[in-house]
Design a protein around this motif. Sequence first.
Motif, mmCIF file in Angstrom:
data_model
loop_
_atom_site.group_PDB
_atom_site.id
_atom_site.type_symbol
_atom_site.label_atom_id
_atom_site.label_comp_id
_atom_site.label_asym_id
_atom_site.label_seq_id
_atom_site.Cartn_x
_atom_site.Cartn_y
_atom_site.Cartn_z
ATOM 1 N N ARG A 171 0.840 -1.200 0.000
ATOM 2 C CA ARG A 171 0.000 0.000 0.000
ATOM 3 C C ARG A 171 0.874 1.248 0.000
ATOM 4 O O ARG A 171 0.659 2.193 -0.762
ATOM 5 C CB ARG A 171 -0.878 -0.039 1.242
ATOM 6 C CG ARG A 171 -2.133 0.820 1.132
ATOM 7 C CD ARG A 171 -3.022 0.614 2.327
ATOM 8 N NE ARG A 171 -3.750 -0.624 2.231
ATOM 9 C CZ ARG A 171 -4.294 -1.263 3.277
ATOM 10 N NH1 ARG A 171 -4.123 -0.767 4.489
ATOM 11 N NH2 ARG A 171 -4.968 -2.369 3.112
ATOM 12 N N GLU A 172 1.866 1.140 0.889
ATOM 13 C CA GLU A 172 2.789 2.273 1.027
ATOM 14 C C GLU A 172 3.450 2.576 -0.319
ATOM 15 O O GLU A 172 3.509 3.746 -0.766
ATOM 16 C CB GLU A 172 3.857 1.904 2.057
ATOM 17 C CG GLU A 172 4.656 3.071 2.596
ATOM 18 C CD GLU A 172 3.825 4.026 3.434
ATOM 19 O OE1 GLU A 172 4.199 5.188 3.547
ATOM 20 O OE2 GLU A 172 2.730 3.590 3.960
ATOM 21 N N LYS A 173 3.902 1.476 -0.940
ATOM 22 C CA LYS A 173 4.599 1.610 -2.212
ATOM 23 C C LYS A 173 3.676 2.256 -3.257
ATOM 24 O O LYS A 173 4.052 3.192 -3.977
ATOM 25 C CB LYS A 173 5.038 0.224 -2.691
ATOM 26 C CG LYS A 173 6.344 0.267 -3.516
ATOM 27 C CD LYS A 173 6.656 -1.125 -4.014
ATOM 28 C CE LYS A 173 8.004 -1.609 -3.514
ATOM 29 N NZ LYS A 173 8.196 -3.009 -3.813
ATOM 30 N N ALA A 174 2.446 1.673 -3.238
ATOM 31 C CA ALA A 174 1.474 2.162 -4.227
ATOM 32 C C ALA A 174 1.223 3.657 -4.018
ATOM 33 O O ALA A 174 1.184 4.441 -4.986
ATOM 34 C CB ALA A 174 0.168 1.382 -4.067
ATOM 35 N N ARG A 175 1.105 3.964 -2.726
ATOM 36 C CA ARG A 175 0.854 5.367 -2.391
ATOM 37 C C ARG A 175 2.012 6.246 -2.900
ATOM 38 O O ARG A 175 1.813 7.268 -3.543
ATOM 39 C CB ARG A 175 0.718 5.489 -0.880
ATOM 40 C CG ARG A 175 -0.216 6.605 -0.470
ATOM 41 C CD ARG A 175 -0.403 6.597 1.026
ATOM 42 N NE ARG A 175 -1.292 5.551 1.469
ATOM 43 C CZ ARG A 175 -1.154 4.897 2.608
ATOM 44 N NH1 ARG A 175 -0.132 5.131 3.402
ATOM 45 N NH2 ARG A 175 -2.023 3.981 2.957
ATOM 46 N N GLU A 176 3.188 5.716 -2.610
ATOM 47 C CA GLU A 176 4.393 6.453 -3.017
ATOM 48 C C GLU A 176 4.416 6.663 -4.536
ATOM 49 O O GLU A 176 4.624 7.794 -5.031
ATOM 50 C CB GLU A 176 5.620 5.659 -2.579
ATOM 51 C CG GLU A 176 6.958 6.298 -2.855
ATOM 52 C CD GLU A 176 7.263 7.485 -1.965
ATOM 53 O OE1 GLU A 176 8.213 8.205 -2.240
ATOM 54 O OE2 GLU A 176 6.487 7.720 -0.970
ATOM 55 N N GLU A 177 4.135 5.515 -5.191
ATOM 56 C CA GLU A 177 4.172 5.591 -6.655
ATOM 57 C C GLU A 177 3.136 6.578 -7.183
ATOM 58 O O GLU A 177 3.402 7.369 -8.099
ATOM 59 C CB GLU A 177 3.952 4.202 -7.254
ATOM 60 C CG GLU A 177 5.269 3.625 -7.762
ATOM 61 C CD GLU A 177 5.236 2.132 -7.961
ATOM 62 O OE1 GLU A 177 4.162 1.609 -8.306
ATOM 63 O OE2 GLU A 177 6.283 1.486 -7.764
ATOM 64 N N ALA A 178 1.963 6.425 -6.522
ATOM 65 C CA ALA A 178 0.886 7.341 -6.948
ATOM 66 C C ALA A 178 1.326 8.795 -6.760
ATOM 67 O O ALA A 178 1.108 9.652 -7.644
ATOM 68 C CB ALA A 178 -0.368 7.048 -6.128
ATOM 69 N N ARG A 179 1.985 8.967 -5.599
ATOM 70 C CA ARG A 179 2.437 10.337 -5.298
ATOM 71 C C ARG A 179 3.438 10.803 -6.366
ATOM 72 O O ARG A 179 3.305 11.908 -6.945
ATOM 73 C CB ARG A 179 3.099 10.362 -3.917
ATOM 74 C CG ARG A 179 3.243 11.753 -3.318
ATOM 75 C CD ARG A 179 3.820 11.654 -1.920
ATOM 76 N NE ARG A 179 5.046 10.869 -1.859
ATOM 77 C CZ ARG A 179 6.258 11.348 -2.208
ATOM 78 N NH1 ARG A 179 6.407 12.590 -2.605
ATOM 79 N NH2 ARG A 179 7.309 10.574 -2.118
ATOM 80 N N ILE A 180 4.393 9.853 -6.654
ATOM 81 C CA ILE A 180 5.406 10.220 -7.662
ATOM 82 C C ILE A 180 4.739 10.530 -8.995
ATOM 83 O O ILE A 180 5.029 11.547 -9.648
ATOM 84 C CB ILE A 180 6.426 9.088 -7.809
ATOM 85 C CG1 ILE A 180 7.321 9.038 -6.538
ATOM 86 C CG2 ILE A 180 7.306 9.251 -9.036
ATOM 87 C CD1 ILE A 180 8.147 7.795 -6.405
ATOM 88 N N LEU A 181 3.781 9.625 -9.307
ATOM 89 C CA LEU A 181 3.087 9.798 -10.589
ATOM 90 C C LEU A 181 2.392 11.164 -10.656
ATOM 91 O O LEU A 181 2.525 11.925 -11.622
ATOM 92 C CB LEU A 181 2.055 8.685 -10.775
ATOM 93 C CG LEU A 181 2.566 7.407 -11.443
ATOM 94 C CD1 LEU A 181 1.483 6.373 -11.487
ATOM 95 C CD2 LEU A 181 3.048 7.712 -12.870
#
Lengths: 164, 401
Positions: free
Chosen positions: A95-105
């Motif tokens: 989830r964290e990763k996804a969140r991070e990625e989403a944030r980066i995106l």
Amino acid sequence: MELLMPGLGLIFWMTVAFGCVLYILRKYAWKPILEVLNERENLLANSFKDAKRVEYEMSQLAAVKTEKLAEAEKAREEIIARANKDAEGIVEEAREKAREEARILSENAEEMAKKYKREAMQEIRDQLSALSIDLAEKILKEEFSDKQRNAVYVSKLLDEVALN
Amino acid sequence: MYHQDDVIMNIADKQKSAHYPFVTLILVLAAMTFAGVNDVLGADEPRVELPGDDTDLSLMVGEDIDDAELSAPAFDARKVIVDHVLDTYDWHLFDIGDHHFSIPLPVILLYQGQFHVFSSGRLTTGDGIYRGFRIATEGPRKGRVVRVGDDGITPDLQASTIYDFSITKNVASIFIASVMICLLFVSIGRRYHKGGVYTTPKGLPAFFEPLIVFVRDQIAILAIGPEYRRFMPYLLSVFFFIFFNNLLGLVPVFPGGANVTGNISVTFVLAMFTFFTTHWFANREYWKHMFNMPGVPVFLKLPVPILPVIEVVGALIKPFVLMIRLFANITAGHMVILSLTSLIFVLGSMSLVLGYAISPLSIIFLIFLNFLKILVAFLQAYIFTLFSAFFFGMAVPKASH
């Protein structure tokens, strides 16, 4: 008195007969019978002892079994607990990763958007300047006489464009 | 063996089928005794002879009455009883009329270094004198073979000793019983030998195994202790020998009826076997106790050996008591049975009515006594064996004493 008089012949034959009986029975009757009785009793005693021992061992085994079972149960619970924890961790991480990625995106997208906007603004500005020059040329060509009024007008137009 | 099994079965099945044999026994005995009572009164009708202790009693009554012409005591119960418990040279079976039916047995005499072997029939028929021997009718050697004197009739009191090795009724009975016991127990022994540890007692072994275990546990182990094993063959043999002969003595017909265990010679030999077995196996401690008793003042041993003498006498009295006990018990039992039977004839010779009146009572007592004697047969075998075991136990004392 005759009753109490021992007879030689009877004593002799009785000794012989009873001696023979004793010898024969001792050898062919009492020996096997007593041996078998003895062996049987030993067998019985041993069987009882064995049964008792086996029973004891069985009870011991049962105790060991329950102990092992309890241990296994505990281990199982531990494993499950750990697995649950691990799974939670993994999910959280993902989830964290996804969140991070989403944030980066989203950050990238924002930047891109900004860049495109800047570029677009630049282009617009460029075109506007070209257009204004064009317009100015036209205006200049047409209304060369009314120079003052044209200039004011041009400026006004420019301001409007810039505001957009 | 058949009769014995019957007797044994009687004990075992007494509870189950007590009534039927009981009633039959009463009827049979009643028939026998009434036949006898009729005879006393000289009735000449043909008499149905039934085998039994009392058939020849009736004949004796008849003879006595004929001889004494109804005056003197008609029935000599004492003579009848004593004659019946004594040993004889022939085996009397039964009488029909005046004919005695008996099995002649071999007479074996050693006289002046020479053996004389002939049938007992020679001494019981005709004039009863054969090769100068006859059976004494009175005197100290009454009932035994004696040398006939110069007159050819009266016993020669100065004659040298006759060593009498005759196969008498008791000897024959001992032989029969011995063969029966050997056959029986050897066959049982073979079954155990074949079956090994997993022998399950069935049939005869099922009956005798408890007795064998009884002798071992209740006699040998109880009285001797841990060293009982080497005495077991003797104890078992003596127990079953006495038990069988006691039971055979209760059977009134051939091959029973001999008063073997009620004979002093037989019990003497059995007691001697116990005596010699005791002293053969006696250990140091036993001899020390006998001749040098520890823990007593010296003056009891020296110079006059008071205590050793007492001990030796004690050791001799023990088998003597065994001998007397068995002899007296069995003989007394036979005598009581014969007395009760004789009672009918004694009273019957006085009056026919009395004879009839007493016979049912007598018969009921006889039946009771016969059952009692089955118990006594076992009990005396048990007691003889138990006391023998006690003497062995004294000869091999336990370590802690």
